[in-house]
Design a protein around this motif. Structure first.
Motif, PDB file in Angstrom:
ATOM      1  N   GLN A   1       0.872  -1.275   0.001  1.00 36.63           N
ATOM      2  CA  GLN A   1      -0.189  -0.008   0.073  1.00 36.63           C
ATOM      3  C   GLN A   1       0.910   1.288  -0.018  1.00 36.63           C
ATOM      4  O   GLN A   1       1.888   1.502   0.911  1.00 36.63           O
ATOM      5  CB  GLN A   1      -0.939  -0.100   1.149  1.00 36.63           C
ATOM      6  N   VAL A   2       0.547   2.102  -0.909  1.00 37.24           N
ATOM      7  CA  VAL A   2       1.577   3.214  -0.985  1.00 37.24           C
ATOM      8  C   VAL A   2       0.912   4.540  -0.439  1.00 37.24           C
ATOM      9  O   VAL A   2       1.487   5.122   0.213  1.00 37.24           O
ATOM     10  CB  VAL A   2       1.567   3.721  -2.563  1.00 37.24           C
ATOM     11  N   GLY A   3      -0.360   5.044  -0.692  1.00 37.22           N
ATOM     12  CA  GLY A   3      -0.879   6.124   0.120  1.00 37.22           C
ATOM     13  C   GLY A   3      -2.161   6.331  -0.436  1.00 37.22           C
ATOM     14  O   GLY A   3      -2.698   5.856  -1.445  1.00 37.22           O
ATOM     15  N   LEU A   4      -2.832   7.367   0.374  1.00 32.62           N
ATOM     16  CA  LEU A   4      -4.290   7.918   0.103  1.00 32.62           C
ATOM     17  C   LEU A   4      -4.135   9.162  -0.646  1.00 32.62           C
ATOM     18  O   LEU A   4      -3.221  10.044  -0.429  1.00 32.62           O
ATOM     19  CB  LEU A   4      -4.810   8.199   1.309  1.00 32.62           C
ATOM     20  N   LEU A   5      -5.316   9.437  -1.538  1.00 37.22           N
ATOM     21  CA  LEU A   5      -5.362  10.645  -2.272  1.00 37.22           C
ATOM     22  C   LEU A   5      -6.613  11.285  -1.865  1.00 37.22           C
ATOM     23  O   LEU A   5      -6.708  12.597  -1.728  1.00 37.22           O
ATOM     24  CB  LEU A   5      -5.741  10.408  -3.716  1.00 37.22           C
ATOM     25  N   GLY A   6      -7.782  10.487  -1.102  1.00 37.81           N
ATOM     26  CA  GLY A   6      -8.862  11.191  -0.590  1.00 37.81           C
ATOM     27  C   GLY A   6      -9.997  10.205  -0.441  1.00 37.81           C
ATOM     28  O   GLY A   6      -9.772   8.885  -0.754  1.00 37.81           O
ATOM     29  N   THR A   7     -11.184  10.709   0.164  1.00 39.60           N
ATOM     30  CA  THR A   7     -12.192   9.973   0.461  1.00 39.60           C
ATOM     31  C   THR A   7     -13.472  10.583  -0.152  1.00 39.60           C
ATOM     32  O   THR A   7     -13.423  11.996  -0.387  1.00 39.60           O
ATOM     33  CB  THR A   7     -12.652   9.777   2.031  1.00 39.60           C
ATOM     34  N   PHE A   8     -14.572   9.787  -0.271  1.00 40.88           N
ATOM     35  CA  PHE A   8     -15.549  10.471  -0.930  1.00 40.88           C
ATOM     36  C   PHE A   8     -17.011   9.652  -0.301  1.00 40.88           C
ATOM     37  O   PHE A   8     -16.960   8.569   0.218  1.00 40.88           O
ATOM     38  CB  PHE A   8     -15.563  10.004  -2.283  1.00 40.88           C
ATOM     39  N   GLY A   9     -18.147  10.359  -0.423  1.00 36.81           N
ATOM     40  CA  GLY A   9     -19.299   9.405  -0.132  1.00 36.81           C
ATOM     41  C   GLY A   9     -20.063   9.144  -1.293  1.00 36.81           C
ATOM     42  O   GLY A   9     -19.667   9.638  -2.581  1.00 36.81           O
ATOM     43  N   THR A  10     -21.392   8.835  -1.327  1.00 38.97           N
ATOM     44  CA  THR A  10     -22.012   8.736  -2.298  1.00 38.97           C
ATOM     45  C   THR A  10     -23.470   9.396  -1.996  1.00 38.97           C
ATOM     46  O   THR A  10     -23.761   9.794  -0.923  1.00 38.97           O
ATOM     47  CB  THR A  10     -22.647   7.095  -2.955  1.00 38.97           C
ATOM     48  N   VAL A  11     -24.161   9.646  -2.842  1.00 41.70           N
ATOM     49  CA  VAL A  11     -25.392  10.423  -3.083  1.00 41.70           C
ATOM     50  C   VAL A  11     -26.593   9.569  -3.798  1.00 41.70           C
ATOM     51  O   VAL A  11     -26.639   9.058  -4.669  1.00 41.70           O
ATOM     52  CB  VAL A  11     -25.390  11.909  -3.713  1.00 41.70           C
ATOM     53  N   GLY A  12     -27.627   9.542  -2.885  1.00 43.97           N
ATOM     54  CA  GLY A  12     -28.892   8.707  -3.393  1.00 43.97           C
ATOM     55  C   GLY A  12     -29.692   9.768  -4.419  1.00 43.97           C
ATOM     56  O   GLY A  12     -29.962  10.988  -3.979  1.00 43.97           O
ATOM     57  N   VAL A  13     -29.834   9.322  -5.556  1.00 45.96           N
ATOM     58  CA  VAL A  13     -30.486  10.201  -6.553  1.00 45.96           C
ATOM     59  C   VAL A  13     -31.874   9.517  -7.096  1.00 45.96           C
ATOM     60  O   VAL A  13     -32.003   8.116  -7.320  1.00 45.96           O
ATOM     61  CB  VAL A  13     -29.525  10.626  -7.743  1.00 45.96           C
ATOM     62  N   VAL A  14     -32.704  10.413  -7.611  1.00 45.57           N
ATOM     63  CA  VAL A  14     -34.202   9.899  -8.132  1.00 45.57           C
ATOM     64  C   VAL A  14     -34.194  10.697  -9.524  1.00 45.57           C
ATOM     65  O   VAL A  14     -33.798  11.602  -9.569  1.00 45.57           O
ATOM     66  CB  VAL A  14     -35.539   9.861  -7.161  1.00 45.57           C
ATOM     67  N   ALA A  15     -35.101  10.284 -10.337  1.00 45.94           N
ATOM     68  CA  ALA A  15     -35.511  10.942 -11.662  1.00 45.94           C
ATOM     69  C   ALA A  15     -36.528  12.236 -11.094  1.00 45.94           C
ATOM     70  O   ALA A  15     -37.362  12.142 -10.193  1.00 45.94           O
ATOM     71  CB  ALA A  15     -36.090  10.168 -12.576  1.00 45.94           C
ATOM     72  N   PRO A  16     -36.409  13.315 -11.813  1.00 42.60           N
ATOM     73  CA  PRO A  16     -37.415  14.417 -11.464  1.00 42.60           C
ATOM     74  C   PRO A  16     -38.941  13.802 -11.420  1.00 42.60           C
ATOM     75  O   PRO A  16     -39.743  14.709 -10.743  1.00 42.60           O
ATOM     76  CB  PRO A  16     -37.066  15.318 -12.579  1.00 42.60           C
ATOM     77  N   GLY A  17     -39.312  13.101 -12.467  1.00 47.11           N
ATOM     78  CA  GLY A  17     -40.596  12.698 -12.304  1.00 47.11           C
ATOM     79  C   GLY A  17     -41.063  11.740 -11.596  1.00 47.11           C
ATOM     80  O   GLY A  17     -42.079  10.965 -11.467  1.00 47.11           O
ATOM     81  N   ALA A  18     -40.233  11.114 -10.617  1.00 46.39           N
ATOM     82  CA  ALA A  18     -40.246   9.975  -9.584  1.00 46.39           C
ATOM     83  C   ALA A  18     -41.576  10.422  -8.588  1.00 46.39           C
ATOM     84  O   ALA A  18     -41.579  11.788  -8.331  1.00 46.39           O
ATOM     85  CB  ALA A  18     -39.100   9.587  -8.985  1.00 46.39           C
ATOM     86  N   PRO A  19     -42.224   9.449  -8.065  1.00 46.00           N
ATOM     87  CA  PRO A  19     -43.293  10.059  -6.996  1.00 46.00           C
ATOM     88  C   PRO A  19     -42.691  10.026  -5.709  1.00 46.00           C
ATOM     89  O   PRO A  19     -43.669   9.942  -4.945  1.00 46.00           O
ATOM     90  CB  PRO A  19     -44.134   8.521  -7.141  1.00 46.00           C
ATOM     91  N   TYR A  20     -41.434  10.306  -5.703  1.00 43.57           N
ATOM     92  CA  TYR A  20     -40.921  10.535  -4.242  1.00 43.57           C
ATOM     93  C   TYR A  20     -39.676  11.490  -4.435  1.00 43.57           C
ATOM     94  O   TYR A  20     -38.895  11.293  -5.461  1.00 43.57           O
ATOM     95  CB  TYR A  20     -40.412   9.393  -3.534  1.00 43.57           C
TER      96      TYR A  20
ATOM     97  N   ALA B   1       2.800   3.837   6.498  1.00 48.61           N
ATOM     98  CA  ALA B   1       2.337   2.701   7.574  1.00 48.61           C
ATOM     99  C   ALA B   1       0.838   3.019   7.799  1.00 48.61           C
ATOM    100  O   ALA B   1       0.138   2.270   8.227  1.00 48.61           O
ATOM    101  CB  ALA B   1       3.283   3.188   8.647  1.00 48.61           C
ATOM    102  N   ARG B   2       0.383   4.257   7.991  1.00 48.68           N
ATOM    103  CA  ARG B   2      -1.041   4.713   8.335  1.00 48.68           C
ATOM    104  C   ARG B   2      -1.927   4.164   7.143  1.00 48.68           C
ATOM    105  O   ARG B   2      -2.863   3.802   7.490  1.00 48.68           O
ATOM    106  CB  ARG B   2      -1.038   6.359   8.557  1.00 48.68           C
ATOM    107  N   PHE B   3      -1.483   4.316   6.021  1.00 49.74           N
ATOM    108  CA  PHE B   3      -2.358   3.816   5.040  1.00 49.74           C
ATOM    109  C   PHE B   3      -2.399   2.307   4.756  1.00 49.74           C
ATOM    110  O   PHE B   3      -3.747   1.950   4.763  1.00 49.74           O
ATOM    111  CB  PHE B   3      -1.859   4.185   3.586  1.00 49.74           C
ATOM    112  N   ASP B   4      -1.456   1.661   5.216  1.00 48.09           N
ATOM    113  CA  ASP B   4      -1.396   0.395   5.154  1.00 48.09           C
ATOM    114  C   ASP B   4      -2.456  -0.275   6.370  1.00 48.09           C
ATOM    115  O   ASP B   4      -3.226  -1.151   6.063  1.00 48.09           O
ATOM    116  CB  ASP B   4       0.101  -0.343   5.438  1.00 48.09           C
ATOM    117  N   ALA B   5      -2.302   0.705   7.561  1.00 45.14           N
ATOM    118  CA  ALA B   5      -3.247   0.273   8.533  1.00 45.14           C
ATOM    119  C   ALA B   5      -4.817   0.519   8.266  1.00 45.14           C
ATOM    120  O   ALA B   5      -5.723  -0.233   8.463  1.00 45.14           O
ATOM    121  CB  ALA B   5      -2.699   0.933   9.863  1.00 45.14           C
ATOM    122  N   PHE B   6      -4.789   1.671   7.693  1.00 43.87           N
ATOM    123  CA  PHE B   6      -6.151   2.138   7.084  1.00 43.87           C
ATOM    124  C   PHE B   6      -6.771   1.187   6.214  1.00 43.87           C
ATOM    125  O   PHE B   6      -8.100   1.030   6.370  1.00 43.87           O
ATOM    126  CB  PHE B   6      -5.908   3.585   6.494  1.00 43.87           C
TER     127      PHE B   6
END
Length: 321
Positions: A118-137, A296-301
């Motif tokens: 393991q070499v190193g980290l660049l960054g973290t991210f989340g995901t987003v729940g999406v629906v179509a504009p015409g969805a009933p919710y 070392a920290r990235f390997d543990a991560f």
């Protein structure tokens, strides 16, 4: 036993260390390849290209991004595993390739810990729940209410662990009957979502940004621990279901056997990229939160993250393929 025979293993070890140091001293002296285990145009690909530009300018060498999509990241990861450990091939590793896949596949052809440094980290991210504009919710409560009134009629799309696990966790925590539909890539998910072939999906921030900004999709919740700065009004899933936080990451790994000095030097380049204002701004524009760690920290991560995904997958009830 002669003294020379006793000293031989130590001399060989010292010779290997000197050879490794000598190899690293002039590194890089030729083209460096970054293998991306997903399709061109996605968050991982664009992140790799952003770092490749920085690395090329910093070292004066050509840095090539090679997309190897397929099988949830397995194709590209295995290609990197089989590459020569000479410090000229690296993998853009992810939470899918190095954490979740070992619990999603029965016969994974690589071991993220044994086959990679393991070499190193660049960054973290989340995901987003999406629906179509015409969805009933247009919110999580409305989606839950609709699914309860129409059991088995709501489908969600997924193409990786990052998009499958949040949906399965949602299904378990909300106690609703929804069905997953597997896709080869995220573009197909967006097409079917907008065409109302599926009801919702969790997608990475980069993919969602253009669609949301263009009003092609409606965001209903993010899976990160905090709201995404681009959509501060969009609630977190944890605001509905405590501890519902699913985050991903992007970093670099190298084939096992890559000289440690080169691993350390590449880690230094990663940390420099995160500190560079122009590069970090580009990463943020891709939906990534820039973050660096030493080797070392990235390997543990990575080891810790594997345990997190193991638990998420267990709770989700996903069975290994």
């Amino acid at each position: 036993m002669s003294i020379s025979r006793l000293l031989r293993p130590a001399l060989i070890g010292a010779g290997l260390l000197l050879a490794s140091a000598a190899q690293a001293a002039g590194w890089p002296e030729k083209t460096v390849t970054l293998i991306v285990p997903s399709a061109a145009g996605g968050a991982a690909d664009l992140t790799a290209r952003t770092f490749a530009q920085f690395l090329g300018e910093r070292t004066g060498q050509t840095v090539v991004v090679e997309d190897r999509p397929g099988a949830g990241g397995i194709v590209g990861t295995n290609a990197a595993r089989n590459a020569a450990p000479d410090g000229y091939t690296f993998l853009l590793s992810t939470n899918s390739t190095h954490a979740a896949n070992q619990y999603l596949y029965k016969n994974l052809p690589y071991d993220a810990q044994k086959d990679f440094s393991q070499v190193g980290l660049l960054g973290t991210f989340g995901t987003v729940g999406v629906v179509a504009p015409g969805a009933p919710y247009r919110s999580v409560p409305e989606l839950v209410d609709y699914a309860r009134k129409h059991p088995g009629e709501v489908f969600f799309g997924y193409y990786s662990s990052s998009s499958q696990v949040p949906s399965e966790l949602f299904k378990q925590r909300a106690g609703i009957e929804i069905t997953g539909a597997a896709y080869k890539n995220i573009t197909q998910i967006i097409t079917d979502l907008r065409g109302k072939q599926i009801g919702f999906a969790f997608v990475d921030y980069l993919t969602a940004m253009g669609q949301i900004d263009g009003k092609g999709l409606i965001p209903i919740a993010v899976t990160g621990a905090q709201a995404q700065p681009a959509w501060p009004e969009v609630p977190t899933m944890a605001s509905y279901y405590p501890d519902f936080v699913v985050a991903g990451w992007l970093g670099l790994s190298a084939p096992k056997g890559t000289p440690p000095d080169i691993v350390e030097r590449m880690n230094a380049h990663l940390q420099a990229a995160v500190r560079d204002p122009a590069t970090s701004d580009k990463l943020r524009a891709l939906g990534l939160t820039p973050e660096s760690m030493d080797v070392a920290r990235f390997d543990a991560f990575v080891k810790e993250d594997a345990q997190r995904w193991k638990e998420w997958i267990r709770i989700s009830g996903i069975q290994p393929q």
